[in-house]
Design a protein around this motif. Structure first.
Motif, mmCIF file in Angstrom:
data_model
loop_
_atom_site.group_PDB
_atom_site.id
_atom_site.type_symbol
_atom_site.label_atom_id
_atom_site.label_comp_id
_atom_site.label_asym_id
_atom_site.label_seq_id
_atom_site.Cartn_x
_atom_site.Cartn_y
_atom_site.Cartn_z
ATOM 1 N N ALA A 20 -14.781 -42.334 21.594
ATOM 2 C CA ALA A 20 -16.052 -41.808 20.765
ATOM 3 C C ALA A 20 -15.911 -40.143 20.921
ATOM 4 C CB ALA A 20 -17.047 -42.562 21.154
ATOM 5 N N GLY A 21 -16.407 -39.449 19.749
ATOM 6 C CA GLY A 21 -16.698 -38.367 19.778
ATOM 7 C C GLY A 21 -15.548 -37.385 19.232
ATOM 8 N N PRO A 22 -15.719 -36.181 19.196
ATOM 9 C CA PRO A 22 -14.518 -35.350 18.503
ATOM 10 C C PRO A 22 -13.395 -35.258 19.614
ATOM 11 C CG PRO A 22 -16.671 -34.020 19.148
ATOM 12 C CD PRO A 22 -17.066 -35.501 19.170
ATOM 13 N N PRO A 23 -12.156 -35.002 19.136
ATOM 14 C CA PRO A 23 -11.175 -34.827 20.049
ATOM 15 C C PRO A 23 -11.516 -33.606 20.821
ATOM 16 C CG PRO A 23 -10.340 -35.375 17.819
ATOM 17 C CD PRO A 23 -11.864 -35.243 17.922
ATOM 18 N N GLU A 24 -11.097 -33.526 22.231
ATOM 19 C CA GLU A 24 -11.408 -32.438 23.161
ATOM 20 C C GLU A 24 -10.314 -31.328 22.885
ATOM 21 O OE1 GLU A 24 -11.248 -33.913 26.945
ATOM 22 O OE2 GLU A 24 -12.838 -35.148 27.029
ATOM 23 N N GLU A 25 -9.163 -31.733 22.472
ATOM 24 C CA GLU A 25 -8.091 -30.858 21.927
ATOM 25 C C GLU A 25 -7.743 -30.814 20.559
ATOM 26 O OE1 GLU A 25 -5.051 -31.535 24.721
ATOM 27 O OE2 GLU A 25 -6.179 -30.801 26.479
ATOM 28 N N ASP A 26 -7.289 -29.992 20.027
ATOM 29 C CA ASP A 26 -6.815 -29.975 18.674
ATOM 30 C C ASP A 26 -5.619 -31.066 18.573
ATOM 31 O OD1 ASP A 26 -8.620 -28.268 17.809
ATOM 32 O OD2 ASP A 26 -7.179 -26.451 17.798
ATOM 33 N N ASP A 27 -5.520 -31.600 17.609
ATOM 34 C CA ASP A 27 -4.215 -32.670 17.348
ATOM 35 C C ASP A 27 -3.255 -31.801 16.934
ATOM 36 O OD1 ASP A 27 -2.591 -34.810 17.224
ATOM 37 O OD2 ASP A 27 -4.102 -35.711 15.795
ATOM 38 N N ASP A 28 -2.053 -31.874 17.807
ATOM 39 C CA ASP A 28 -0.899 -31.129 17.243
ATOM 40 C C ASP A 28 -0.048 -31.770 16.541
ATOM 41 O OD1 ASP A 28 -0.125 -32.723 19.417
ATOM 42 O OD2 ASP A 28 1.118 -31.252 20.472
ATOM 43 N N THR A 29 -0.267 -33.282 16.289
ATOM 44 C CA THR A 29 0.471 -34.246 15.692
ATOM 45 C C THR A 29 0.852 -33.653 14.450
ATOM 46 O OG1 THR A 29 -0.273 -35.835 16.787
ATOM 47 C CG2 THR A 29 1.030 -36.495 14.748
ATOM 48 N N PRO A 30 -0.085 -33.298 13.161
ATOM 49 C CA PRO A 30 0.533 -32.695 12.269
ATOM 50 C C PRO A 30 1.620 -31.828 12.356
ATOM 51 C CG PRO A 30 -1.835 -32.951 12.010
ATOM 52 C CD PRO A 30 -1.315 -33.335 13.339
ATOM 53 N N VAL A 31 1.520 -30.726 13.192
ATOM 54 C CA VAL A 31 2.464 -29.806 13.396
ATOM 55 C C VAL A 31 3.710 -30.317 13.640
ATOM 56 C CG1 VAL A 31 3.025 -27.611 14.821
ATOM 57 C CG2 VAL A 31 0.621 -28.075 13.831
ATOM 58 N N ARG A 32 3.695 -31.414 14.907
ATOM 59 C CA ARG A 32 4.783 -32.109 15.126
ATOM 60 C C ARG A 32 5.576 -32.742 13.888
ATOM 61 N NH1 ARG A 32 4.283 -35.917 18.825
ATOM 62 N NH2 ARG A 32 1.947 -35.835 18.680
ATOM 63 N N MET A 33 4.719 -33.313 13.040
ATOM 64 C CA MET A 33 5.267 -33.857 11.930
ATOM 65 C C MET A 33 5.961 -32.879 11.221
ATOM 66 S SD MET A 33 1.595 -36.321 11.410
ATOM 67 C CE MET A 33 2.416 -36.818 9.546
ATOM 68 N N ARG A 34 5.478 -31.793 10.895
ATOM 69 C CA ARG A 34 6.318 -30.869 10.080
ATOM 70 C C ARG A 34 7.434 -30.148 10.646
ATOM 71 N NH1 ARG A 34 3.014 -25.964 6.531
ATOM 72 N NH2 ARG A 34 4.943 -24.895 5.769
ATOM 73 N N GLU A 35 7.366 -30.142 11.992
ATOM 74 C CA GLU A 35 8.625 -29.669 12.642
ATOM 75 C C GLU A 35 9.727 -30.509 12.434
ATOM 76 O OE1 GLU A 35 7.337 -29.159 16.659
ATOM 77 O OE2 GLU A 35 6.196 -27.138 16.266
ATOM 78 N N ILE A 36 9.542 -31.898 12.538
ATOM 79 C CA ILE A 36 10.818 -32.731 12.366
ATOM 80 C C ILE A 36 11.099 -32.885 11.027
ATOM 81 C CG2 ILE A 36 11.054 -35.261 12.751
ATOM 82 C CD1 ILE A 36 11.345 -33.848 15.225
ATOM 83 N N ALA A 37 9.982 -32.842 10.211
ATOM 84 C CA ALA A 37 10.397 -33.000 8.665
ATOM 85 C C ALA A 37 11.116 -31.699 8.157
ATOM 86 C CB ALA A 37 9.363 -33.398 7.847
ATOM 87 N N GLY A 38 10.804 -30.672 8.745
ATOM 88 C CA GLY A 38 11.381 -29.433 8.237
ATOM 89 C C GLY A 38 10.248 -28.510 7.969
#
Length: 204
Positions: free
Chosen positions: A78-96
């Motif tokens: 519960a509650g907002p994430p304590e850290e920024d989620d870097d998953t979207p950035v990693r998704m783009r790094e892998i995809a190009g």
């Protein structure tokens, strides 16, 4: 005959990535992220591996013993994430780096994700196309929903089509009322399940 299910580990990564790649190759969201099929075939598996790594690190992966189906879950507090989620950035790094859609889909679903209550998050569920229609996906989900009901824990997912959202409704999930709209692409359907919603009975 019951479906034998076990929890996947790091040693199953290649098997599960291959299953995800095959199962989602022609999914509406994957087709939107990678509109060029040749490009999709090159990086799609590695792209979905980002989700698998997140589940292995912060949740769990259930799979059938024969490797024909798998479900990726996360524990979301519960509650907002304590850290920024870097998953979207990693998704783009892998995809190009030039593939903005790979990051955008992660950010849009992240913005729609509720955080007011702790819940189980079904990130992805994959069934090999050759084994679909046999109830494997339901067999993977039901034990988790039973635990959620016993423990009073909600569950959440994003359906990638209106058709799949209707299937999840049978398991007690309800559309939250606002779609995730991918620009010039498909709509995704965030769905929430209160513990005890619907009748849940394991099939073995």
């Amino acid at each position: 005959m019951g479906v034998r299910i076990r929890q996947a580990g790091r040693g199953d990564r290649d098997t599960v990535v291959g299953l995800l790649d095959e199962a989602f190759m022609h999914d509406p969201v994957s087709s939107w992220v990678f509109p060029d099929e040749d490009d999709r075939r090159k990086v799609h598996g590695a792209f979905l591996g980002v989700f698998l790594d997140s589940a292995l690190a912060g949740g769990w992966v259930d799979m059938t013993e024969d490797g024909t189906a798998a479900a990726l879950w996360l524990h979301v507090p519960a509650g907002p994430p304590e850290e920024d989620d870097d998953t979207p950035v990693r998704m783009r790094e892998i995809a190009g780096p030039e593939n903005e859609r790979a990051e955008l889909v992660g950010r849009l679903t992240g913005e729609a994700h509720p955080h007011d209550r702790a819940h189980a998050y079904l990130m992805l569920i994959a069934v090999s196309p050759r084994h679909q229609g046999r109830g494997l996906g339901t067999a993977l989900i039901l034990p988790v929903l039973e635990r959620c009901d016993r423990d009073g824990v909600p569950a959440y997912l994003e359906a990638s089509s209106e058709r799949s959202s209707r299937l999840y409704e049978r398991l007690g999930f309800a559309f939250t009322g606002r779609t995730v709209d991918l620009p010039d692409g498909p709509h995704m359907y965030p769905m929430w399940r209160e513990p005890g919603a619907g009748q849940v009975t394991s099939r073995g």
